[in-house]
Design an enzyme around this catalytic site. Structure first.
Site, PDB file in Angstrom:
ATOM      1  N   CYS A 171       2.749   5.951   9.107  1.00  0.00           N
ATOM      2  CA  CYS A 171       1.663   5.833   8.213  1.00  0.00           C
ATOM      3  C   CYS A 171       0.585   7.257   8.385  1.00  0.00           C
ATOM      4  O   CYS A 171       0.359   7.192   9.423  1.00  0.00           O
ATOM      5  CB  CYS A 171       0.941   4.600   7.673  1.00  0.00           C
ATOM      6  SG  CYS A 171      -0.465   5.105   6.548  1.00  0.00           S
ATOM      7  N   THR A 205      -6.252   0.772  12.605  1.00  0.00           N
ATOM      8  CA  THR A 205      -6.459   0.673  10.792  1.00  0.00           C
ATOM      9  C   THR A 205      -6.536  -0.452  10.090  1.00  0.00           C
ATOM     10  O   THR A 205      -6.833  -0.298   8.997  1.00  0.00           O
ATOM     11  CB  THR A 205      -5.314   1.638  10.129  1.00  0.00           C
ATOM     12  OG1 THR A 205      -4.110   0.923  10.580  1.00  0.00           O
ATOM     13  CG2 THR A 205      -5.198   2.892  10.895  1.00  0.00           C
ATOM     14  N   CYS A 235      -8.156   1.586   7.108  1.00  0.00           N
ATOM     15  CA  CYS A 235      -7.593   2.459   5.892  1.00  0.00           C
ATOM     16  C   CYS A 235      -8.111   1.874   4.722  1.00  0.00           C
ATOM     17  O   CYS A 235      -8.623   0.528   4.496  1.00  0.00           O
ATOM     18  CB  CYS A 235      -6.048   2.425   5.947  1.00  0.00           C
ATOM     19  SG  CYS A 235      -5.565   0.741   5.646  1.00  0.00           S
ATOM     20  N   HIS A 270       4.027   1.763  11.884  1.00  0.00           N
ATOM     21  CA  HIS A 270       2.796   1.447  12.544  1.00  0.00           C
ATOM     22  C   HIS A 270       2.380   2.455  13.698  1.00  0.00           C
ATOM     23  O   HIS A 270       1.447   2.545  14.314  1.00  0.00           O
ATOM     24  CB  HIS A 270       2.972   0.206  13.327  1.00  0.00           C
ATOM     25  CG  HIS A 270       3.361  -0.873  12.353  1.00  0.00           C
ATOM     26  ND1 HIS A 270       4.577  -1.329  12.252  1.00  0.00           N
ATOM     27  CD2 HIS A 270       2.771  -1.750  11.398  1.00  0.00           C
ATOM     28  CE1 HIS A 270       4.756  -2.089  11.427  1.00  0.00           C
ATOM     29  NE2 HIS A 270       3.855  -2.379  11.100  1.00  0.00           N
ATOM     30  N   CYS A 287       0.942  -1.150  -0.082  1.00  0.00           N
ATOM     31  CA  CYS A 287       0.038   0.043  -0.083  1.00  0.00           C
ATOM     32  C   CYS A 287       0.894   1.221  -0.031  1.00  0.00           C
ATOM     33  O   CYS A 287       2.220   1.165   0.091  1.00  0.00           O
ATOM     34  CB  CYS A 287      -0.702  -0.157   1.440  1.00  0.00           C
ATOM     35  SG  CYS A 287       0.011   0.177   2.622  1.00  0.00           S
ATOM     36  N   GLU A 345       0.591  -0.948  16.294  1.00  0.00           N
ATOM     37  CA  GLU A 345      -0.035   0.150  16.076  1.00  0.00           C
ATOM     38  C   GLU A 345      -1.020   0.753  17.332  1.00  0.00           C
ATOM     39  O   GLU A 345      -0.941   1.775  17.784  1.00  0.00           O
ATOM     40  CB  GLU A 345      -0.947  -0.061  15.057  1.00  0.00           C
ATOM     41  CG  GLU A 345      -1.516   1.300  14.695  1.00  0.00           C
ATOM     42  CD  GLU A 345      -2.627   1.049  13.485  1.00  0.00           C
ATOM     43  OE1 GLU A 345      -2.609   0.310  12.508  1.00  0.00           O
ATOM     44  OE2 GLU A 345      -3.780   1.587  13.488  1.00  0.00           O
ATOM     45  N   SER A 355       1.461  -9.567  10.303  1.00  0.00           N
ATOM     46  CA  SER A 355       0.918  -8.373   9.646  1.00  0.00           C
ATOM     47  C   SER A 355      -0.534  -8.487  10.066  1.00  0.00           C
ATOM     48  O   SER A 355      -1.269  -9.535   9.322  1.00  0.00           O
ATOM     49  CB  SER A 355       1.285  -8.456   8.059  1.00  0.00           C
ATOM     50  OG  SER A 355       0.400  -7.720   7.428  1.00  0.00           O
ATOM     51  N   SER A 356      -1.155  -7.460  10.580  1.00  0.00           N
ATOM     52  CA  SER A 356      -2.712  -7.567  11.125  1.00  0.00           C
ATOM     53  C   SER A 356      -3.184  -7.722   9.742  1.00  0.00           C
ATOM     54  O   SER A 356      -4.419  -8.415   9.821  1.00  0.00           O
ATOM     55  CB  SER A 356      -2.778  -6.194  12.094  1.00  0.00           C
ATOM     56  OG  SER A 356      -4.247  -6.109  12.246  1.00  0.00           O
ATOM     57  N   ASN A 357      -3.209  -6.631   8.899  1.00  0.00           N
ATOM     58  CA  ASN A 357      -4.166  -6.628   7.735  1.00  0.00           C
ATOM     59  C   ASN A 357      -3.915  -7.930   7.127  1.00  0.00           C
ATOM     60  O   ASN A 357      -5.188  -8.195   6.439  1.00  0.00           O
ATOM     61  CB  ASN A 357      -3.811  -5.325   7.047  1.00  0.00           C
ATOM     62  CG  ASN A 357      -2.604  -5.587   5.688  1.00  0.00           C
ATOM     63  OD1 ASN A 357      -3.002  -6.240   4.801  1.00  0.00           O
ATOM     64  ND2 ASN A 357      -1.405  -5.146   6.309  1.00  0.00           N
TER      65      ASN A 357
END
Ligand code: SF4
Length: 327
Positions: free
Chosen positions: A107, A175, A205, A85, A23, A137, A233-235
């Site tokens: 970010c 996010t 996000c 983060h 991203c 984060e 990696s959370s996302n």
């Protein structure tokens, strides 16, 4: 959209999510480290993983970027980049007290959440931070107003909060959460606290939203969904969960060596995506292996566009070496 890679009738299908992989926030964070390497020369120190991907970290380590878990490990006067983060103010203050040259790679979308917390605390509101306490984060966001903030991850945790119902509450979210799970938690908050302000699910996000929408679409048309990216990696982990909840088998593939071919048993179509911190070469390696296994027909499922989204670099990285970046 079919690619040119048309097979014979026996070919099995790969459906590739678009957008996927890096991203804008991840690209910016990596670029900040690269620019710092050029401007200041190695070694450059980075507190925590710059983004949550082992391949990215290893590639930077080979260029003498040194990852540390505390700014106490950084020699006085050195350049220290703070990860994408986000970082608690206390950490930044500790770094500045050690006379480090701090460059903040947070970010901008995480910084926006930090600002929401600062404003709520200034207005004497209690902050409910929807997210996972163990994630960096959340640690950083919580650190903006620890005395006023409660972290909640589930509807049950909202119900168990020891707060009167007339408490003025502002909620914010991590996010990279699942949109659907977050909506349930926010509904529970709204049911308990009438004096409520918050962003809806807008703190999640665009990159997380697009990638979650992508795996949902893949789940509708494939037998198995594979998501490239790291377990921290959370996302990326949310993408696997979202695909599973949508009813397909779904697996995390941190590296091509982690692909277990038994996952593909009986499948005639495989969905492929990658988390926001996963480099695209992981997808390429996976597609090559899938082609060897007979999945040689590639289609693309587009659920958004990020082509025009870029974030500028902080001045401490590009043009004002003496300045110390603050959030
Ligand atoms: S996943 Fe979202 S919040 Fe995290 S770096 Fe990317 S754009 Fe920023």
């Amino acid at each position: 959209m079919d690619s040119a890679n048309e097979p014979g009738p026996a070919g099995k299908t790969v459906v590739l999510a678009e957008p996927r992989s890096f991203c804008a926030g991840v690209r910016r964070a990596i670029e900040i480290v690269e620019v710092a390497l050029e401007r200041f020369g190695p070694p450059i120190y980075v507190r925590n993983q710059i983004v949550h991907n082992q391949h990215v970290v290893r590639a930077l380590e080979q260029r003498d970027v040194r990852f540390v878990s505390s700014t106490d490990e950084v020699p006085r006067g050195s350049v220290c980049v703070l990860s994408a983060h986000g970082t608690a103010p206390a950490v930044r203050e500790a770094a500045e007290a050690r006379d480090l040259r701090v460059i903040d790679a947070t970010c901008p979308l995480v910084s926006k959440v930090h600002q929401q917390v600062v404003r709520a605390a200034r207005d004497d509101r209690t902050v409910l931070l929807v997210g996972h306490m163990e994630h960096e984060e959340v640690e950083g966001t919580y650190g903006e107003a620890p005395e006023r903030t409660h972290v909640v991850a589930t509807v049950d945790e909202v119900r168990q909060l020891d707060l009167p119902s007339d408490t003025p509450v502002t909620y914010v979210t991590q996010t990279t959460l699942s949109i659907d799970d977050t909506r349930e938690v926010v509904d529970a908050i709204a049911a308990r606290f009438p004096d409520l302000t918050g962003p809806g699910t807008d703190d999640i996000c665009f990159a997380s939203q697009n990638r979650q929408n992508g795996v949902k679409a893949l789940a509708k048309r494939t037998d198995v969904v594979l998501v490239c990216g790291s377990a921290n990696s959370s996302n990326t982990v949310r993408m696997v969960e979202v695909a599973q909840l949508a009813g397909v088998r779904s697996y995390l593939v941190p590296d091509i060596t982690d692909l277990d071919e038994s996952w593909l048993a009986g499948a005639t179509s495989v969905g492929v995506s990658a988390g926001a911190s996963a480099p695209e070469f992981l997808v390429d390696q996976l597609l090559d292996r899938l082609a060897e296994l007979g999945f040689d027909r590639i289609q693309v499922e587009t659920t958004g566009s990020e082509a025009d989204i870029t974030f500028g670099l902080p001045s401490a990285a590009v043009g004002a070496p003496e300045s110390k970046e603050s959030n």
